[in-house]
Write a protein that holds these residues in place. Structure first.
Motif, PDB file in Angstrom:
ATOM      1  N   ALA A   1     100.050  37.616  40.381  1.00 40.56           N
ATOM      2  CA  ALA A   1      99.538  36.898  39.772  1.00 40.56           C
ATOM      3  C   ALA A   1      98.389  37.727  38.592  1.00 40.56           C
ATOM      4  CB  ALA A   1      99.755  35.506  39.574  1.00 40.56           C
ATOM      5  N   VAL A   2      97.392  37.505  38.928  1.00 41.59           N
ATOM      6  CA  VAL A   2      96.079  37.881  38.955  1.00 41.59           C
ATOM      7  C   VAL A   2      96.244  39.234  38.054  1.00 41.59           C
ATOM      8  CG1 VAL A   2      93.696  38.578  38.952  1.00 41.59           C
ATOM      9  CG2 VAL A   2      94.435  36.212  39.863  1.00 41.59           C
ATOM     10  N   LEU A   3      97.005  40.146  38.759  1.00 41.53           N
ATOM     11  CA  LEU A   3      97.257  41.458  38.224  1.00 41.53           C
ATOM     12  C   LEU A   3      98.041  42.021  37.220  1.00 41.53           C
ATOM     13  CD1 LEU A   3      96.879  43.687  42.161  1.00 41.53           C
ATOM     14  CD2 LEU A   3      95.466  43.594  39.922  1.00 41.53           C
ATOM     15  N   GLN A   4      98.624  40.875  36.741  1.00 44.57           N
ATOM     16  CA  GLN A   4     100.152  40.600  36.448  1.00 44.57           C
ATOM     17  C   GLN A   4      99.551  40.302  34.484  1.00 44.57           C
ATOM     18  OE1 GLN A   4     103.534  38.870  37.490  1.00 44.57           O
ATOM     19  NE2 GLN A   4     104.408  40.121  38.610  1.00 44.57           N
ATOM     20  N   ALA A   5      98.636  39.418  35.083  1.00 41.70           N
ATOM     21  CA  ALA A   5      97.591  38.231  33.082  1.00 41.70           C
ATOM     22  C   ALA A   5      96.704  39.529  33.250  1.00 41.70           C
ATOM     23  CB  ALA A   5      96.747  37.229  34.012  1.00 41.70           C
ATOM     24  N   LEU A   6      96.262  40.575  33.851  1.00 38.14           N
ATOM     25  CA  LEU A   6      95.391  41.652  33.073  1.00 38.14           C
ATOM     26  C   LEU A   6      95.914  42.473  32.891  1.00 38.14           C
ATOM     27  CD1 LEU A   6      92.514  41.914  36.070  1.00 38.14           C
ATOM     28  CD2 LEU A   6      92.495  40.582  33.738  1.00 38.14           C
ATOM     29  N   ALA A   7      97.205  42.998  32.984  1.00 40.58           N
ATOM     30  CA  ALA A   7      97.902  43.824  32.872  1.00 40.58           C
ATOM     31  C   ALA A   7      98.514  43.612  31.328  1.00 40.58           C
ATOM     32  CB  ALA A   7      99.946  44.238  33.325  1.00 40.58           C
TER      33      ALA A   7
ATOM     34  N   PRO B   1      96.864  36.081  49.330  1.00 41.31           N
ATOM     35  CA  PRO B   1      97.853  37.605  48.931  1.00 41.31           C
ATOM     36  C   PRO B   1      98.437  36.623  47.667  1.00 41.31           C
ATOM     37  CG  PRO B   1      97.496  37.015  51.002  1.00 41.31           C
ATOM     38  CD  PRO B   1      96.610  35.622  50.594  1.00 41.31           C
ATOM     39  N   GLU B   2      98.953  35.123  47.865  1.00 44.65           N
ATOM     40  CA  GLU B   2      99.881  34.436  47.002  1.00 44.65           C
ATOM     41  C   GLU B   2      99.641  35.043  45.554  1.00 44.65           C
ATOM     42  OE1 GLU B   2      98.360  31.263  48.958  1.00 44.65           O
ATOM     43  OE2 GLU B   2      98.685  33.200  49.042  1.00 44.65           O
TER      44      GLU B   2
END
Length: 213
Positions: free
Chosen positions: A148-154, A143-144
């Motif tokens: 961060a992954v979604l922010q990097a893709l966004a 979960p942590e």
């Protein structure tokens, strides 16, 4: 990775060219056919009102024009089929390149739902295509890490479409396995992110070597 990106771009260019070609041929044929067909309609109306004498003086021009246009259409159709054949061959070459890569290759939507995974990817994660396609790979992350992954893709944009990362995965033997990922955003004509092409290379040996930090 360069052959994969190049083949993707070529396929997209061929697809766009075919669409424009079909539209152009349709517009030209519409304009070209309208004049001789109007003349044939006028001759038919003259025949209805005047009878046989109208046929004796009938201008053969419209019929010849229609025949010429029919031949042109056949040639255009043959050319379009040749282009389709070339596009199909390029798609097959692209698939062959991707399928034979030792790198882990997948495509996924912005929500991380996987739309394609090559054999190397499936072997690494020990899953079948049926178990993989449609699955959101972010759900397998702690979960942590997900946010961060979604922010990097966004933050991917047409001007800055690449994102690089390294990720650790637990192995069946209890030892960690590391993969270096390069993500490339794929965008629509409005600049909206529609899919991501991701290519991974296992770097476990580098991480466990004497020079690793």
């Amino acid at each position: 990775m360069a052959p994969v990106y190049s083949s993707t771009q070529q396929a997209a260019l061929w697809g766009g060219g075919l669409l424009l070609g079909f539209l152009g041929v349709g517009i030209l044929l519409d304009k070209a056919l309208s004049r001789p067909l109007r003349r044939l309609t006028q001759i038919a109306e003259q025949f209805v009102h005047s009878g046989i004498p109208a046929l004796a003086s009938m201008d053969p021009g419209p019929i010849q024009e229609v025949q010429t246009l029919a031949k042109a259409w056949q040639q255009a159709a043959a050319n379009q089929q040749a282009l389709l054949d070339r596009l199909w061959q390029q798609q097959q070459q692209y698939c062959a390149v991707v399928e034979q890569q030792t790198e882990l290759i997948c495509r996924f939507r912005p929500d991380t739902s996987i739309t394609y995974a090559n054999p190397a990817y499936l072997r690494f994660f020990g899953r079948s295509a049926e178990e993989t396609i449609g699955r959101r790979w972010r759900d397998s992350l702690p979960p942590e890490e997900r946010e961060a992954v979604l922010q990097a893709l966004a933050v991917l944009t047409p001007e800055h479409p690449f994102h690089r990362s390294e990720r650790e995965y637990p192995g069946e033997d209890g030892q960690s396995r590391w993969v270096s990922w390069v993500d490339r955003g794929i965008f629509d004509s409005q600049g909206q992110l529609v899919e991501i092409l991701s290519v991974g290379r296992e770097i476990t040996e580098q991480k466990s070597g004497p020079n690793s930090s």
